[in-house]
Enzyme design. Structure first.
Site, PDB file in Angstrom:
ATOM      1  N   CYS A  38       0.840  -1.194   0.000  1.00  0.00           N
ATOM      2  CA  CYS A  38       0.000   0.000   0.000  1.00  0.00           C
ATOM      3  C   CYS A  38       0.879   1.249   0.000  1.00  0.00           C
ATOM      4  O   CYS A  38       1.995   1.240   0.513  1.00  0.00           O
ATOM      5  CB  CYS A  38      -0.898  -0.017   1.239  1.00  0.00           C
ATOM      6  SG  CYS A  38      -2.078   1.354   1.303  1.00  0.00           S
ATOM      7  N   ASP A  40       0.340   3.785   1.739  1.00  0.00           N
ATOM      8  CA  ASP A  40       0.211   4.392   3.065  1.00  0.00           C
ATOM      9  C   ASP A  40       1.586   4.765   3.630  1.00  0.00           C
ATOM     10  O   ASP A  40       2.503   3.946   3.666  1.00  0.00           O
ATOM     11  CB  ASP A  40      -0.494   3.402   3.998  1.00  0.00           C
ATOM     12  CG  ASP A  40      -0.947   4.020   5.299  1.00  0.00           C
ATOM     13  OD1 ASP A  40      -0.094   4.587   6.007  1.00  0.00           O
ATOM     14  OD2 ASP A  40      -2.145   3.923   5.620  1.00  0.00           O
ATOM     15  N   ARG A  42       2.555   5.122   6.529  1.00  0.00           N
ATOM     16  CA  ARG A  42       2.898   4.432   7.776  1.00  0.00           C
ATOM     17  C   ARG A  42       3.456   3.037   7.540  1.00  0.00           C
ATOM     18  O   ARG A  42       3.849   2.348   8.483  1.00  0.00           O
ATOM     19  CB  ARG A  42       1.648   4.312   8.668  1.00  0.00           C
ATOM     20  CG  ARG A  42       1.014   5.642   9.013  1.00  0.00           C
ATOM     21  CD  ARG A  42      -0.358   5.446   9.593  1.00  0.00           C
ATOM     22  NE  ARG A  42      -1.255   4.882   8.576  1.00  0.00           N
ATOM     23  CZ  ARG A  42      -2.502   4.511   8.822  1.00  0.00           C
ATOM     24  NH1 ARG A  42      -3.008   4.623  10.031  1.00  0.00           N
ATOM     25  NH2 ARG A  42      -3.254   4.019   7.846  1.00  0.00           N
ATOM     26  N   HIS A  94      -2.063  -4.269   5.354  1.00  0.00           N
ATOM     27  CA  HIS A  94      -1.861  -3.711   6.690  1.00  0.00           C
ATOM     28  C   HIS A  94      -3.191  -3.344   7.320  1.00  0.00           C
ATOM     29  O   HIS A  94      -4.206  -3.197   6.647  1.00  0.00           O
ATOM     30  CB  HIS A  94      -0.929  -2.489   6.635  1.00  0.00           C
ATOM     31  CG  HIS A  94      -1.524  -1.298   5.955  1.00  0.00           C
ATOM     32  ND1 HIS A  94      -2.108  -0.272   6.648  1.00  0.00           N
ATOM     33  CD2 HIS A  94      -1.654  -0.976   4.641  1.00  0.00           C
ATOM     34  CE1 HIS A  94      -2.554   0.643   5.791  1.00  0.00           C
ATOM     35  NE2 HIS A  94      -2.293   0.231   4.562  1.00  0.00           N
ATOM     36  N   CYS A  97      -6.212   0.316   6.633  1.00  0.00           N
ATOM     37  CA  CYS A  97      -5.941   0.867   5.301  1.00  0.00           C
ATOM     38  C   CYS A  97      -7.012   1.892   4.912  1.00  0.00           C
ATOM     39  O   CYS A  97      -8.204   1.572   4.867  1.00  0.00           O
ATOM     40  CB  CYS A  97      -5.900  -0.262   4.272  1.00  0.00           C
ATOM     41  SG  CYS A  97      -5.597   0.319   2.587  1.00  0.00           S
TER      42      CYS A  97
END
Length: 139
Positions: A38, A40, A42, A94, A97
């Site tokens: 992803c 993302d 993080r 994860h 999301c």
């Protein structure tokens, strides 16, 4: 300027540990893994898996989707297999999301609809009683 300074500090730290590290990387890459992750912020694959540079060839998109129409993903995967000879393919999901959440909760922003439609294809159906029902994905 902050990013530039941090990059310079990173380079100096690595060179202090191994002066030839970047010279070796310049010779080419031979990653063992192709990783779909992803986008993302993080979930940085190399960081969370403690992998040094050169060990993973990474493709990232919102909600780590494999979409037939995504030429960038197809080219990345082809290059990784054909030219880099990666041995393992990993799809890294994860918790929490935002892409999955947006698709599930019915986000209606026009700029996101095409991508969210791909994500929705893989989500379970909502039942009338608030439960979930999984169905097979449509081609």
């Amino acid at each position: 300027m902050e990013l530039k300074r941090q990059n310079e500090e990173f380079i100096q730290k690595i060179k202090a540990q191994d002066p030839s590290y970047f010279d070796e990387l310049k010779k080419g890459q031979t990653p063992e893994y192709f990783l779909l992750s992803c986008s993302d912020s993080r979930v940085s694959p190399s960081v969370i898996m403690q992998m040094p540079l050169g060990h993973m060839f990474v493709h990232r998109n919102i909600a780590n989707q494999v979409v037939e129409e995504d030429e960038s993903f197809s080219a990345s995967l082809y290059y990784a297999i054909r030219h880099l000879n990666v041995k393992k393919l990993v799809v890294k999901g994860h918790t929490g999301c935002g892409g999955v959440k947006a698709a599930w909760e019915g986000n209606e922003e026009p700029e996101l609809q095409k991508w969210l439609a791909y994500i929705r294809r893989g989500l379970p159906e909502k039942t009338g009683d608030g439960g979930l029902r999984w169905t097979s994905c449509q081609s």
